[in-house]
Structures are given as C-alpha cells and as structure tokens.
Design a protein around this motif. Structure first.
Motif, PDB file in Angstrom:
ATOM      1  N   HIS A  89       1.794   0.891  -6.492  1.00  0.00           N
ATOM      2  CA  HIS A  89       2.923   0.739  -7.463  1.00  0.00           C
ATOM      3  C   HIS A  89       3.882  -0.484  -7.136  1.00  0.00           C
ATOM      4  CE1 HIS A  89       1.790   4.788  -8.536  1.00  0.00           C
ATOM      5  NE2 HIS A  89       1.759   5.021  -7.548  1.00  0.00           N
ATOM      6  N   ARG A  90       3.357  -1.377  -6.808  1.00  0.00           N
ATOM      7  CA  ARG A  90       4.025  -2.857  -6.377  1.00  0.00           C
ATOM      8  C   ARG A  90       4.965  -3.316  -7.472  1.00  0.00           C
ATOM      9  NH1 ARG A  90       2.062  -8.388  -5.992  1.00  0.00           N
ATOM     10  NH2 ARG A  90       3.455  -9.322  -4.811  1.00  0.00           N
ATOM     11  N   PRO A  91       4.494  -3.256  -8.708  1.00  0.00           N
ATOM     12  CA  PRO A  91       5.413  -3.736  -9.872  1.00  0.00           C
ATOM     13  C   PRO A  91       6.827  -2.835  -9.792  1.00  0.00           C
ATOM     14  CG  PRO A  91       3.096  -4.056 -10.602  1.00  0.00           C
ATOM     15  CD  PRO A  91       3.197  -3.132  -9.224  1.00  0.00           C
ATOM     16  N   ALA A  92       6.596  -1.622  -9.911  1.00  0.00           N
ATOM     17  CA  ALA A  92       7.543  -0.505 -10.283  1.00  0.00           C
ATOM     18  C   ALA A  92       8.648  -0.585  -8.938  1.00  0.00           C
ATOM     19  CB  ALA A  92       7.157   0.623 -10.201  1.00  0.00           C
ATOM     20  N   SER A 158      -0.561  -8.397  -1.586  1.00  0.00           N
ATOM     21  CA  SER A 158      -1.519  -8.344  -2.845  1.00  0.00           C
ATOM     22  C   SER A 158      -2.705  -7.254  -2.622  1.00  0.00           C
ATOM     23  CB  SER A 158      -1.940  -9.436  -3.314  1.00  0.00           C
ATOM     24  OG  SER A 158      -3.055  -9.149  -4.370  1.00  0.00           O
ATOM     25  N   PRO A 159      -2.619  -5.990  -3.144  1.00  0.00           N
ATOM     26  CA  PRO A 159      -3.552  -4.933  -2.834  1.00  0.00           C
ATOM     27  C   PRO A 159      -5.014  -5.619  -2.890  1.00  0.00           C
ATOM     28  CG  PRO A 159      -1.951  -4.341  -4.315  1.00  0.00           C
ATOM     29  CD  PRO A 159      -1.686  -5.741  -4.017  1.00  0.00           C
ATOM     30  N   ASP A 160      -4.947  -6.669  -3.786  1.00  0.00           N
ATOM     31  CA  ASP A 160      -6.456  -7.316  -4.262  1.00  0.00           C
ATOM     32  C   ASP A 160      -6.786  -8.418  -3.130  1.00  0.00           C
ATOM     33  OD1 ASP A 160      -6.488  -6.052  -6.425  1.00  0.00           O
ATOM     34  OD2 ASP A 160      -5.246  -7.530  -7.528  1.00  0.00           O
ATOM     35  N   GLY A 161      -6.121  -8.576  -2.148  1.00  0.00           N
ATOM     36  CA  GLY A 161      -6.118  -9.567  -0.859  1.00  0.00           C
ATOM     37  C   GLY A 161      -7.167  -8.966   0.039  1.00  0.00           C
ATOM     38  N   SER A 162      -7.272  -9.604   1.119  1.00  0.00           N
ATOM     39  CA  SER A 162      -8.038  -9.556   2.168  1.00  0.00           C
ATOM     40  C   SER A 162      -7.784  -8.107   3.151  1.00  0.00           C
ATOM     41  CB  SER A 162      -8.312 -10.641   3.048  1.00  0.00           C
ATOM     42  OG  SER A 162      -7.239 -11.062   3.693  1.00  0.00           O
ATOM     43  N   ILE A 163      -6.296  -7.733   3.139  1.00  0.00           N
ATOM     44  CA  ILE A 163      -5.981  -6.640   3.849  1.00  0.00           C
ATOM     45  C   ILE A 163      -5.917  -5.458   2.869  1.00  0.00           C
ATOM     46  CG2 ILE A 163      -4.070  -5.901   5.249  1.00  0.00           C
ATOM     47  CD1 ILE A 163      -3.339  -8.647   5.668  1.00  0.00           C
ATOM     48  N   ALA A 164      -6.467  -4.455   3.334  1.00  0.00           N
ATOM     49  CA  ALA A 164      -6.556  -3.050   2.606  1.00  0.00           C
ATOM     50  C   ALA A 164      -5.134  -2.282   2.926  1.00  0.00           C
ATOM     51  CB  ALA A 164      -7.596  -2.041   3.178  1.00  0.00           C
ATOM     52  N   PRO A 165      -4.609  -1.755   2.207  1.00  0.00           N
ATOM     53  CA  PRO A 165      -3.388  -0.880   2.212  1.00  0.00           C
ATOM     54  C   PRO A 165      -3.307  -0.261   3.522  1.00  0.00           C
ATOM     55  CG  PRO A 165      -3.764  -0.892   0.061  1.00  0.00           C
ATOM     56  CD  PRO A 165      -4.973  -1.378   0.425  1.00  0.00           C
ATOM     57  N   ASP A 166      -4.329   0.565   3.696  1.00  0.00           N
ATOM     58  CA  ASP A 166      -4.223   1.232   4.985  1.00  0.00           C
ATOM     59  C   ASP A 166      -4.145   0.525   6.160  1.00  0.00           C
ATOM     60  OD1 ASP A 166      -4.071   3.793   3.741  1.00  0.00           O
ATOM     61  OD2 ASP A 166      -6.439   4.117   3.795  1.00  0.00           O
ATOM     62  N   ALA A 167      -5.126  -0.631   6.326  1.00  0.00           N
ATOM     63  CA  ALA A 167      -5.102  -1.548   7.493  1.00  0.00           C
ATOM     64  C   ALA A 167      -3.672  -2.129   7.475  1.00  0.00           C
ATOM     65  CB  ALA A 167      -6.162  -2.366   7.397  1.00  0.00           C
ATOM     66  N   LEU A 168      -3.064  -2.575   6.550  1.00  0.00           N
ATOM     67  CA  LEU A 168      -1.641  -3.096   6.556  1.00  0.00           C
ATOM     68  C   LEU A 168      -0.735  -1.941   7.123  1.00  0.00           C
ATOM     69  CD1 LEU A 168       0.229  -5.585   5.904  1.00  0.00           C
ATOM     70  CD2 LEU A 168       0.096  -4.617   3.681  1.00  0.00           C
TER      71      LEU A 168
END
Length: 182
Positions: A89-92, A158-168
C-alpha cells in the motif's frame, strides 16, 4: 478511482486537488466520481484508512497476543508486517506520511498513528521487561525509530525492484535487532 486520487493528492497536494482534476485524469465526468465517492474528503478518508487499517491490526494483534510467543517475536512479526503493508500500500502510506493535521480528518489520522506508536512502545517495553531488548533506550524512542525506518521505505523502495518485501523486512529486522556489528 482511489488509486488515481491518491496519486493526485501526492503529486499536487490534497488541498490543491479538485474533483475536477480527478475526473479529468480519469477521463470521466465529475458526476461519475461522485457516484463512487460523495466528496473529496471521503476519498482522503478511504486512502488514510487503507494506510492505517493493516498496521493498526498488526500492532494490536501483536500487543494483545496470548499465543505464547515472546514479546521479542511479536515485535519482530510486527516489523515484518509493517514492511509488507508498506510494500502493498505504498501510495496510501506515502499520502498518510504527508498529512499535517489541516482538517479534522487529518487530525484523526495523526491521532490514530500516535495510538499505534504507543501500542508499539508498550510492546517494546514488554520485550525490555522479558530481557530480550536492551533497556537503556526509552520504548517510545525505539517505537518511533522502528516506524521511522519502515516509513523511510516510501522514499526509495519499489516492490517491483530486486528486493522482495519479505527479504527487505528480514533485513530491517536483522538491522534493528542485531545492529551493524559483525
């Protein structure tokens, strides 16, 4: 429609954005917007709820958990949940972080954020009491630093980048709970 409104509120500012602006950006009439949302304020309310509901639920669940997990484990799970929520929900969340209390709605959102901070600080205090988190830092400071770290992601992640949310989330937890020492 909500996505477009959030994007416009971020780009132009909430006060500077009109329903006409939103309708034009969507290629629809103002009445089409009003069919789905009764006011500009209702769009802001929906956006702020999107940003706050998941975080509120994650912190409340961790704070009230009676499943036998340690406060440290619940604190870590809360950080992971906060990173996931921000990624989804990055924009919100970005919009939430930009509200300054210019209306009753914004004031209510800021009060809700403060309540979430207090709940997280209480969880930190519980982890201190169990001996799993250092005791030389005020829990309120730790809470603000944790959320500050997570909230800073809106500026670069960016969720579309090279780092997945869980890894981050895992990397942030390791940094927060283990530090930078080798």
């Amino acid at each position: 429609m909500l996505r477009a409104a959030i994007d416009l509120f971020i780009a132009q500012g909430y006060d500077a954005t009109s329903i006409s602006d939103l309708a034009a950006s969507l290629g629809v009439t103002k009445s089409a917007v009003y069919h789905h949302f009764p006011s500009k304020e209702s769009l802001l309310a929906a956006a702020l709820d999107e940003a706050l509901e998941g975080l509120d639920a994650a912190v409340a669940e961790a704070a009230r958990a009676t499943d036998g997990r340690s406060a440290h484990d619940r604190l870590r799970a809360t950080v992971l949940a906060a990173v996931r929520l921000l990624a989804e929900h990055r924009p919100a969340v970005t919009l939430l972080l930009r509200v300054r209390g210019n209306s009753a709605l914004e004031i209510a959102a800021l009060e809700r954020r403060r309540r979430i901070d207090v709940e997280l600080a209480d969880l930190v205090a519980e982890a201190v009491a169990e001996g799993s988190v250092r005791s030389d830092l005020p829990p309120e400071v730790v809470s603000r630093l944790v959320f500050g770290t997570v909230n800073s992601l809106v500026d670069w992640y960016s969720p579309d980048g090279s780092i997945a949310p869980d890894a981050l989330g895992d990397a942030i937890c390791r940094l927060l709970f283990e530090g930078l020492l080798a």
